[in-house]
Design a protein around this motif. Structure first.
Motif, PDB file in Angstrom:
ATOM      1  N   ALA A   1       0.837  -1.206   0.000  1.00  0.00           N
ATOM      2  CA  ALA A   1       0.000   0.000   0.000  1.00  0.00           C
ATOM      3  C   ALA A   1       0.871   1.254   0.000  1.00  0.00           C
ATOM      4  N   ASN A   2       1.942   1.233   0.779  1.00  0.00           N
ATOM      5  CA  ASN A   2       2.856   2.375   0.816  1.00  0.00           C
ATOM      6  C   ASN A   2       3.457   2.633  -0.550  1.00  0.00           C
ATOM      7  N   LEU A   3       3.829   1.564  -1.234  1.00  0.00           N
ATOM      8  CA  LEU A   3       4.402   1.696  -2.575  1.00  0.00           C
ATOM      9  C   LEU A   3       3.357   2.203  -3.563  1.00  0.00           C
ATOM     10  N   LEU A   4       2.131   1.713  -3.428  1.00  0.00           N
ATOM     11  CA  LEU A   4       1.064   2.116  -4.346  1.00  0.00           C
ATOM     12  C   LEU A   4       0.797   3.607  -4.275  1.00  0.00           C
ATOM     13  N   TYR A   5       0.826   4.183  -3.080  1.00  0.00           N
ATOM     14  CA  TYR A   5       0.510   5.592  -2.918  1.00  0.00           C
ATOM     15  C   TYR A   5       1.759   6.470  -2.905  1.00  0.00           C
ATOM     16  N   GLY A   6       2.880   5.895  -3.312  1.00  0.00           N
ATOM     17  CA  GLY A   6       4.115   6.651  -3.416  1.00  0.00           C
ATOM     18  C   GLY A   6       4.180   7.433  -4.724  1.00  0.00           C
ATOM     19  N   PRO A   7       5.306   8.095  -4.961  1.00  0.00           N
ATOM     20  CA  PRO A   7       5.412   8.969  -6.128  1.00  0.00           C
ATOM     21  C   PRO A   7       5.593   8.246  -7.457  1.00  0.00           C
ATOM     22  N   THR A   8       6.026   6.976  -7.415  1.00  0.00           N
ATOM     23  CA  THR A   8       6.320   6.248  -8.653  1.00  0.00           C
ATOM     24  C   THR A   8       5.112   5.439  -9.092  1.00  0.00           C
ATOM     25  N   ARG A   9       4.744   5.582 -10.365  1.00  0.00           N
ATOM     26  CA  ARG A   9       3.638   4.809 -10.921  1.00  0.00           C
ATOM     27  C   ARG A   9       4.217   3.572 -11.594  1.00  0.00           C
ATOM     28  N   LEU A  10       3.820   2.412 -11.119  1.00  0.00           N
ATOM     29  CA  LEU A  10       4.389   1.167 -11.606  1.00  0.00           C
ATOM     30  C   LEU A  10       3.303   0.320 -12.254  1.00  0.00           C
ATOM     31  N   PRO A  11       3.461  -0.061 -13.512  1.00  0.00           N
ATOM     32  CA  PRO A  11       2.457  -0.895 -14.177  1.00  0.00           C
ATOM     33  C   PRO A  11       2.248  -2.220 -13.432  1.00  0.00           C
ATOM     34  N   GLY A  12       0.994  -2.545 -13.207  1.00  0.00           N
ATOM     35  CA  GLY A  12       0.652  -3.807 -12.558  1.00  0.00           C
ATOM     36  C   GLY A  12       0.605  -3.740 -11.042  1.00  0.00           C
ATOM     37  N   LEU A  13       1.026  -2.618 -10.453  1.00  0.00           N
ATOM     38  CA  LEU A  13       1.092  -2.549  -8.998  1.00  0.00           C
ATOM     39  C   LEU A  13      -0.294  -2.565  -8.373  1.00  0.00           C
ATOM     40  N   ARG A  14      -1.248  -1.803  -8.942  1.00  0.00           N
ATOM     41  CA  ARG A  14      -2.584  -1.784  -8.354  1.00  0.00           C
ATOM     42  C   ARG A  14      -3.224  -3.163  -8.411  1.00  0.00           C
ATOM     43  N   GLU A  15      -3.071  -3.858  -9.509  1.00  0.00           N
ATOM     44  CA  GLU A  15      -3.627  -5.207  -9.606  1.00  0.00           C
ATOM     45  C   GLU A  15      -3.005  -6.124  -8.558  1.00  0.00           C
ATOM     46  N   PHE A  16      -1.706  -5.969  -8.357  1.00  0.00           N
ATOM     47  CA  PHE A  16      -1.014  -6.752  -7.339  1.00  0.00           C
ATOM     48  C   PHE A  16      -1.561  -6.402  -5.952  1.00  0.00           C
ATOM     49  N   ALA A  17      -1.788  -5.117  -5.703  1.00  0.00           N
ATOM     50  CA  ALA A  17      -2.286  -4.669  -4.398  1.00  0.00           C
ATOM     51  C   ALA A  17      -3.673  -5.227  -4.113  1.00  0.00           C
ATOM     52  N   VAL A  18      -4.533  -5.260  -5.140  1.00  0.00           N
ATOM     53  CA  VAL A  18      -5.869  -5.824  -4.987  1.00  0.00           C
ATOM     54  C   VAL A  18      -5.780  -7.332  -4.756  1.00  0.00           C
ATOM     55  N   ARG A  19      -4.932  -7.978  -5.539  1.00  0.00           N
ATOM     56  CA  ARG A  19      -4.803  -9.429  -5.455  1.00  0.00           C
ATOM     57  C   ARG A  19      -4.305  -9.899  -4.097  1.00  0.00           C
ATOM     58  N   THR A  20      -3.437  -9.116  -3.473  1.00  0.00           N
ATOM     59  CA  THR A  20      -2.854  -9.501  -2.180  1.00  0.00           C
ATOM     60  C   THR A  20      -3.616  -8.910  -0.992  1.00  0.00           C
ATOM     61  N   GLY A  21      -4.664  -8.124  -1.261  1.00  0.00           N
ATOM     62  CA  GLY A  21      -5.481  -7.593  -0.188  1.00  0.00           C
ATOM     63  C   GLY A  21      -4.974  -6.301   0.412  1.00  0.00           C
ATOM     64  N   ALA A  22      -3.979  -5.663  -0.230  1.00  0.00           N
ATOM     65  CA  ALA A  22      -3.464  -4.403   0.295  1.00  0.00           C
ATOM     66  C   ALA A  22      -4.478  -3.282   0.136  1.00  0.00           C
ATOM     67  N   VAL A  23      -5.271  -3.329  -0.928  1.00  0.00           N
ATOM     68  CA  VAL A  23      -6.344  -2.365  -1.148  1.00  0.00           C
ATOM     69  C   VAL A  23      -7.551  -3.131  -1.663  1.00  0.00           C
ATOM     70  N   SER A  24      -8.719  -2.534  -1.546  1.00  0.00           N
ATOM     71  CA  SER A  24      -9.915  -3.178  -2.052  1.00  0.00           C
ATOM     72  C   SER A  24     -10.035  -2.941  -3.549  1.00  0.00           C
ATOM     73  N   ALA A  25     -10.788  -3.790  -4.197  1.00  0.00           N
ATOM     74  CA  ALA A  25     -10.945  -3.688  -5.653  1.00  0.00           C
ATOM     75  C   ALA A  25     -11.715  -2.453  -6.032  1.00  0.00           C
TER      76      ALA A  25
END
Length: 426
Positions: free
Chosen positions: A402-426
C-alpha cells in the motif's frame, strides 16, 4: 481486591501443600515453570479448562476455581506489548489465524468434535480449548507433525492452520499417556508442534504466539533434548522481540547458545540460528555493535556448515541464511545501503524452501523500498508472491504494498497486485 486476585493464591497454596514445584505442575498442564509462577501471582489469566486441569492435579474442589471470570482474550499479562504501526494495526485484527482454523482438515484434524470446535474457534482460543483427542502411536504422531512442518516450509499456512488443533490435541494426549523414553520423545514432538503454532502466530503478530512459544519451551525442556530446547527458545525470543523486549530476547538467545557445543554438527547448527536471531533482535533494539558482532560470530561457524538433518528439528544454518539475516539487520538499523552488495550476490533461488525464499525476497523488498527504489521493490514483492502467495498477504507485506502504491512512482501492474494480495480493495 476482586475475586480474580485470589485465584493465584488458591493454586499456590494447594501446590505447596502437596510439596510440588512450579515446574512439576507446569509439566502436567503444558506450561513452563515461569508461566505457573505468573498464574500464581495473578499475572497470567487462564481459561476455565486450564483452571480445572490445575484443580484436578492439585486436588482442589472444582467449584473453588470455576466461579472466577473467564478471560475473553487470554494473554500473558506480564510481558508488555508495544503498539503496532498504524498501517498494520487494523490488519492485525483480521488475522490469518482466525480464518485458517475456520474448518478442520479431515485428513489431519479428523472429524466430529474436533472439526466442529475448529470451525468455531480461532487459533488463539484453540490453544486454551483444544479439541479432545486420543493418544496416537509415536510414529504416526511424528509423521503428522512432519507433514505440518512441510506445510509451513512450503508456506501453505491455511493448511497448517487447519492441521494444528488436531495435531496439538493428539500430541498432548500422547505425551500425557506415555512414560520414560516414550514420554521424552512425545514431549519433543509436542514441542515441534507448538513451535509451528508460534511461528504461524508470529507471522500475523498474534498474541497467540506467546502461549504457543511458552508451551513449546515447556515441552522441549521436558524432552531434555538440546535441539528442541534451542528451537523453542528461538521462537520465544522472536515473540519477546515483537513485543518490544529486544534486550531480553538477546539475553535469552545468547544464554541458550552458550549451552550448545559449536563443534558438534547438530547442536552447532542450532547455536548458529540462535546467534542470527539474537543479531536481528539486537538490531531491533538499535544496538548496532552487538548486532554486527553476533552476525560475525555466526559467520565464523556457518561458512562450511551444511543444512543439518535432524528429523522434525532439521536446522538450516547456511551462508545464504546468514546473508538474509544480515540484510534484515541493516534494514532494521536504518543502513540498507550496506546490504545492497549482499543482496545482489545472494542467490535466493538456491534456498531450500518456499518460506525461506519468500522471507529473503521480503527483506530485499524492504531494502529497496528504504532506498527509494520503487521498481526494484515491486519486483521483489512479485517474487514473494511467486514463491508463496500467502506470504504476500501478510499484514507487513500488505502495508508495504500500500505504501508503494501511494508513493510517487507509478508502476504498471502494482494496483492489480495490491488488490490481489489484499493491500487495497478492488
Amino acid at each position: 481486591m476482586g475475586p480474580n486476585s485470589d485465584l493465584g493464591k488458591i493454586f499456590r497454596d494447594a501446590r505447596r501443600a502437596l510439596d510440588l514445584t512450579q515446574g512439576e505442575v507446569g509439566q502436567h498442564v503444558g506450561y513452563s515453570a515461569s508461566a505457573i509462577s505468573r498464574i500464581e501471582r495473578n499475572q497470567m489469566r487462564v481459561d476455565i479448562d486450564t483452571r480445572l486441569r490445575l484443580a484436578k492435579m492439585l486436588r482442589i474442589p472444582p467449584e473453588r476455581v470455576s466461579g472466577f471470570p473467564t478471560p475473553v482474550d487470554p494473554v500473558i499479562a506480564t510481558v508488555g506489548s508495544v503498539p503496532m504501526p498504524d498501517e498494520e494495526d487494523a490488519m492485525r485484527r483480521r488475522t490469518l489465524l482466525g480464518a485458517v482454523a475456520a474448518g478442520a482438515s479431515t485428513a489431519v484434524v479428523g472429524t466430529g468434535t474436533a472439526a466442529a470446535q475448529s470451525a468455531r474457534l480461532g487459533l488463539d482460543d484453540l490453544l486454551f480449548h483444544l479439541p479432545s483427542a486420543e493418544p496416537a502411536p509415536l510414529q504416526v504422531l511424528a509423521s503428522r507433525t512432519a507433514a505440518a512442518r512441510e506445510a509451513f516450509t512450503a508456506a501453505r499456512y491455511s493448511e497448517l492452520g487447519h492441521a494444528l488443533p488436531g495435531l496439538l490435541s493428539a500430541a498432548e494426549a500422547t505425551r500425557d499417556a506415555t512414560t520414560g523414553r516414550a514420554r521424552q520423545r512425545a514431549s519433543a514432538i509436542l514441542a515441534r508442534a507448538y513451535v509451528l503454532a508460534a511461528e504461524l502466530a508470529s507471522k500475523e503478530h498474534s498474541d497467540a504466539a506467546w502461549v504457543a512459544a511458552d508451551r513449546a519451551l515447556a515441552a522441549a525442556r521436558a524432552s531434555g533434548l538440546p535441539i528442541p530446547i534451542g528451537e523453542a527458545s528461538r521462537v520465544l525470543a522472536i515473540t519477546m522481540r515483537r513485543s518490544g523486549r529486544c534486550s531480553s530476547a538477546v539475553r535469552l538467545l545468547i544464554h541458550e547458545a552458550a549451552q550448545l557445543d559449536p563443534a558438534e554438527e547438530r547442536t552447532g547448527a542450532v547455536r548458529t540460528t540462535l546467534l542470527l536471531t539474537a543479531a536481528y533482535s539486537a538490531a531491533a533494539g538499535a544496538d548496532r555493535t552487538t548486532a554486527l558482532a553476533l552476525l560475525d560470530e555466526a559467520d565464523e561457524t556457518v561458512e562450511h556448515r551444511p543444512q543439518t538433518p535432524g528429523g522434525l528439528f532439521t536446522v538450516e544454518a547456511t551462508k545464504a541464511q546468514a546473508d538474509v539475516y544480515r540484510i534484515g539487520v541493516h534494514n532494521t538499523l536504518g543502513t540498507p545501503d550496506e546490504a545492497v552488495k549482499i543482496a545482489r550476490d545472494l542467490n535466493i533461488d538456491h534456498m531450500p524452501t518456499a518460506e525461506r525464499r519468500a522471507r529473503a525476497w521480503t527483506d530485499t523488498a524492504r531494502m529497496w523500498h528504504a532506498l527509494g527504489e520503487g521498481q526494484q521493490t515491486f519486483a521483489a514483492l512479485r517474487r514473494v508472491e511467486q514463491e508463496a502467495a500467502q506470504e504476500a498477504r501478510r499484514p507487513a507485506l500488505r502495508a508495504l504494498t500500500a505504501n508503494l502504491l501511494y508513493g510517487p512512482t507509478r508502476l504498471p501492474g502494482l494496483r492489480e497486485f495490491a488488490v490481489r494480495t489484499g493491500a487495497v480493495s478492488a
